[in-house]
Write an enzyme that holds these catalytic residues in place. Structure first.
Site, PDB file in Angstrom:
ATOM      1  N   ASN A   7     -20.774  -0.102  -4.901  1.00 28.06           N
ATOM      2  CA  ASN A   7     -20.016   0.848  -4.068  1.00 28.06           C
ATOM      3  C   ASN A   7     -20.545   0.779  -2.639  1.00 28.06           C
ATOM      4  OD1 ASN A   7     -22.275   2.830  -3.759  1.00 28.06           O
ATOM      5  ND2 ASN A   7     -22.067   2.841  -5.986  1.00 28.06           N
ATOM      6  N   ASP A  37     -20.898   4.028 -12.279  1.00 27.91           N
ATOM      7  CA  ASP A  37     -20.608   4.768 -13.512  1.00 27.91           C
ATOM      8  C   ASP A  37     -20.310   3.826 -14.678  1.00 27.91           C
ATOM      9  OD1 ASP A  37     -20.853   7.442 -12.635  1.00 27.91           O
ATOM     10  OD2 ASP A  37     -18.992   7.205 -11.504  1.00 27.91           O
ATOM     11  N   LYS A  50     -20.527 -18.546 -14.424  1.00 33.24           N
ATOM     12  CA  LYS A  50     -19.512 -18.022 -13.501  1.00 33.24           C
ATOM     13  C   LYS A  50     -18.140 -18.031 -14.177  1.00 33.24           C
ATOM     14  CE  LYS A  50     -17.429 -18.909  -9.046  1.00 33.24           C
ATOM     15  NZ  LYS A  50     -17.243 -19.884  -7.993  1.00 33.24           N
ATOM     16  N   PHE A 102     -26.722  14.773  -6.020  1.00 33.45           N
ATOM     17  CA  PHE A 102     -25.703  14.759  -4.972  1.00 33.45           C
ATOM     18  C   PHE A 102     -24.365  14.602  -5.688  1.00 33.45           C
ATOM     19  CE2 PHE A 102     -26.991  14.267  -0.442  1.00 33.45           C
ATOM     20  CZ  PHE A 102     -28.350  14.449  -0.591  1.00 33.45           C
ATOM     21  N   LYS A 133     -20.711  19.864 -12.116  1.00 35.78           N
ATOM     22  CA  LYS A 133     -21.774  18.877 -12.381  1.00 35.78           C
ATOM     23  C   LYS A 133     -23.129  19.553 -12.531  1.00 35.78           C
ATOM     24  CE  LYS A 133     -19.487  14.903 -10.393  1.00 35.78           C
ATOM     25  NZ  LYS A 133     -19.257  14.017  -9.271  1.00 35.78           N
ATOM     26  N   LYS A 162     -24.876  18.686 -15.967  1.00 34.91           N
ATOM     27  CA  LYS A 162     -26.035  17.791 -15.929  1.00 34.91           C
ATOM     28  C   LYS A 162     -27.358  18.567 -15.950  1.00 34.91           C
ATOM     29  CE  LYS A 162     -23.417  14.146 -13.642  1.00 34.91           C
ATOM     30  NZ  LYS A 162     -23.558  12.769 -13.194  1.00 34.91           N
TER      31      LYS A 162
HETATM   32  O1  PMT Z   1     -25.948   6.011   1.085  1.00 34.02           O
HETATM   33  P1  PMT Z   1     -25.070   6.573   2.197  1.00 34.02           P
HETATM   34  O2  PMT Z   1     -24.151   5.524   2.787  1.00 34.02           O
HETATM   35  O3  PMT Z   1     -25.861   7.321   3.229  1.00 34.02           O
HETATM   36  O4  PMT Z   1     -24.063   7.645   1.535  1.00 34.02           O
HETATM   37  C1  PMT Z   1     -24.560   8.834   0.991  1.00 34.02           C
HETATM   38  C2  PMT Z   1     -23.854   9.194  -0.314  1.00 34.02           C
HETATM   39  C3  PMT Z   1     -22.387   9.473  -0.052  1.00 34.02           C
HETATM   40  C4  PMT Z   1     -23.970   8.060  -1.332  1.00 34.02           C
HETATM   41  C5  PMT Z   1     -24.590  10.473  -0.887  1.00 34.02           C
HETATM   42  O5  PMT Z   1     -24.524  11.494   0.069  1.00 34.02           O
HETATM   43  C6  PMT Z   1     -23.982  10.961  -2.175  1.00 34.02           C
HETATM   44  O6  PMT Z   1     -23.043  11.733  -2.201  1.00 34.02           O
HETATM   45  N1  PMT Z   1     -24.572  10.480  -3.316  1.00 34.02           N
HETATM   46  C7  PMT Z   1     -24.079  10.744  -4.666  1.00 34.02           C
HETATM   47  C8  PMT Z   1     -22.969   9.803  -4.959  1.00 34.02           C
HETATM   48  C9  PMT Z   1     -22.504   9.868  -6.391  1.00 34.02           C
HETATM   49  O7  PMT Z   1     -22.659   8.925  -7.096  1.00 34.02           O
HETATM   50  O8  PMT Z   1     -21.984  10.991  -6.770  1.00 34.02           O
HETATM   51  P2  PMT Z   1     -21.481  11.262  -8.278  1.00 34.02           P
HETATM   52  O9  PMT Z   1     -20.687  12.485  -8.169  1.00 34.02           O
HETATM   53  O10 PMT Z   1     -20.820  10.046  -8.853  1.00 34.02           O
HETATM   54  O11 PMT Z   1     -22.787  11.520  -9.118  1.00 34.02           O
HETATM   55  C10 PMT Z   1     -23.358  12.824  -9.218  1.00 34.02           C
HETATM   56  C11 PMT Z   1     -24.847  12.721  -9.395  1.00 34.02           C
HETATM   57  O12 PMT Z   1     -25.144  12.058 -10.632  1.00 34.02           O
HETATM   58  C12 PMT Z   1     -25.568  11.931  -8.307  1.00 34.02           C
HETATM   59  O13 PMT Z   1     -26.772  12.586  -8.033  1.00 34.02           O
HETATM   60  C13 PMT Z   1     -25.818  10.585  -8.942  1.00 34.02           C
HETATM   61  O14 PMT Z   1     -26.992   9.971  -8.446  1.00 34.02           O
HETATM   62  C14 PMT Z   1     -25.979  10.953 -10.423  1.00 34.02           C
HETATM   63  N2  PMT Z   1     -25.551   9.889 -11.336  1.00 34.02           N
HETATM   64  C15 PMT Z   1     -24.265   9.452 -11.386  1.00 34.02           C
HETATM   65  C16 PMT Z   1     -23.916   8.493 -12.297  1.00 34.02           C
HETATM   66  C17 PMT Z   1     -24.874   7.957 -13.167  1.00 34.02           C
HETATM   67  N3  PMT Z   1     -24.582   7.021 -14.043  1.00 34.02           N
HETATM   68  N4  PMT Z   1     -26.145   8.398 -13.091  1.00 34.02           N
HETATM   69  C18 PMT Z   1     -26.494   9.356 -12.197  1.00 34.02           C
HETATM   70  O15 PMT Z   1     -27.659   9.758 -12.141  1.00 34.02           O
END
Ligand code: PMT
Length: 402
Positions: free
Chosen positions: A210, A279, A289, A323, A337, A341
């Site tokens: 991403n 995800d 490949k 986040f 979330k 979580k």
């Molecule tokens: O890196 P930058 O360019 O500065 O951008 C910052 C950002 C937009 C990436 C950051 O501010 C942000 O929002 N990060 C979280 C992005 C995210 O994956 O959000 P989510 O809603 O998909 O996940 C929620 C939380 O679960 C996050 O804390 C994530 O780390 C965690 N997660 C998600 C999926 C997974 N398989 N494992 C996780 O731990």
């Protein structure tokens, strides 16, 4: 407070140079070790001898005049300084620095130093207000430079307005505050921050990922370290440099990140999951490949480990901060979330807002947490925002674990 601090004063060519002489004198009297560097235009106003007398050190102005054959002067001075003050800073020097131009000893040294650089502009009110100057100041602020705003009053050009070099006493005061012992609320605590994207391989040359640049996560790690924490930064592949004083652990896939976080989880006080974790991953990684084929291709995907949820299940005394990158109903989804979580806080990030989210220098977020906490943080640099977020979490937790 500033005894033995090494301060490099870079003097550029404006009428306020006379105030820089007083500034150097006051810094020296306060106990700092001061060295002065001048641009050719600065020397049209005051000779190096005045600064030499006030600093009791040689004054530098010629990049090619190497006084000591053992070192290269501008690199040596760039490395020597604990703090660099550009005072007065002309529109010209500000413009050069904003564009990476190194055409005299001052601008060359400014590009070479890793020390904090403070810029004290002084110029005519209309020049200070010019869009180009504003643009350059904004760029330099984004690049991490600090500014000592000029004050208002009579200007040498006859105008009354903003553009006067801040008074030397005030600048010395700012320097003293900068070097005074800081409050370190996270001293003795371990903070783990994840940052950047994860990569999930499809075959030896392709992967799913991403747009995360790592900037927000790296800013969180820098803030934790500045507040005194032993900081572990677990990062997916990014193109930025790790902050000083943090332990960087490079990872690639979600599984790598999960294992790295688990390694530090038990002893951590706070875990901040800024990383944009993939995800999904390919059900099967092709060992060779994948060849192009006619028609559609379907790749079977399966969920990756949800690291935050796993930590939510395992947590004991750790404060768990996630986040959430969202495009609509940001706070509503973040609250969902938080519960799902078992996190203590979720920092909700509307990634559709201009200047916020992936890749930007700035961000605006809402912190949601237990007890229905819902606090908005307006747009500011990611570095500043990270400090504000940590300070708020520390305040909210002060009666509990922190
Ligand atoms: O890196 P930058 O360019 O500065 O951008 C910052 C950002 C937009 C990436 C950051 O501010 C942000 O929002 N990060 C979280 C992005 C995210 O994956 O959000 P989510 O809603 O998909 O996940 C929620 C939380 O679960 C996050 O804390 C994530 O780390 C965690 N997660 C998600 C999926 C997974 N398989 N494992 C996780 O731990």
């Amino acid at each position: 407070m500033i005894t033995s601090k090494k301060i490099l004063v870079c003097v550029t060519g404006g009428i306020a140079v006379y105030k820089a002489v007083a500034l150097v004198s006051k810094l020296t009297q306060a106990g700092a070790e001061v060295k002065v560097m001048m641009t050719p235009s600065a020397m049209e106003f005051v000779t190096p001898l005045s600064f030499q007398a006030m600093s009791r050190n040689d004054v530098y102005y010629d990049t090619f005049d190497e006084k000591n054959s053992q070192v290269i002067a501008h690199i040596d001075l760039a490395d020597w300084a604990d703090l660099v003050l550009v005072a007065p800073a002309t529109a010209n020097t500000i413009a050069k620095l904003a564009n990476g131009i190194a055409d005299n000893m001052v601008t060359t040294t400014l590009l070479a130093t890793k020390a904090d650089v403070w810029i004290a502009p002084a110029m005519n009110v209309h020049m200070y207000d010019h869009p180009a100057v504003k643009r350059n100041i904004e760029q330099l602020s984004k690049d991490g430079y600090s500014f000592i705003e000029p004050s208002e009053g009579f200007l040498a050009c006859g105008y009354v307005g903003k553009g006067r070099l801040e008074e030397p006493e005030k600048i010395v005061q700012l320097v003293e505050t900068h070097f005074s012992p800081k409050e370190l609320p996270l001293k003795g605590k371990k903070v783990v921050v994840t940052a950047g994207p994860t990569r999930e391989k499809l075959d030896p040359v392709r992967f799913l990922t991403n747009f995360s640049s790592g900037k927000m996560g790296y800013a969180m790690a820098e803030a934790a370290s500045k507040l005194g924490a032993e900081t572990i930064l677990i990062s997916g592949p990014v193109a930025i440099k790790a902050p000083q004083n943090v332990k960087l652990v490079n990872v690639e896939s979600t599984e790598d990140m999960f294992l790295a976080v688990l390694n530090h989880f038990e002893t951590a006080s706070i875990v901040v999951k800024t990383a944009a974790v993939a995800d999904y991953k390919a059900k099967e990684i092709h060992p060779q490949k994948m060849k192009k084929k006619e028609g559609e291709v379907t790749i079977a995907l399966e969920k990756t480990t949800d690291i935050l949820s796993e930590l939510g299940k395992r947590k004991t005394s750790q404060i768990l901060v996630g986040f959430a990158a969202e495009t609509n109903d940001v706070v509503h989804y973040a609250k969902g979330k938080l519960k799902k979580k078992n996190a203590d806080y979720i920092i909700a990030n509307d990634v559709t807002e201009e200047g916020s989210g992936f890749g930007t220098e700035t961000n605006a977020v809402t912190l949601v947490g237990k007890n229905d906490i819902d606090i908005h943080f307006p747009q500011t640099s990611k570095k500043e925002l990270a400090l504000q977020l940590f300070r708020m979490i520390i305040e909210l937790e002060k009666d509990e674990t922190l």
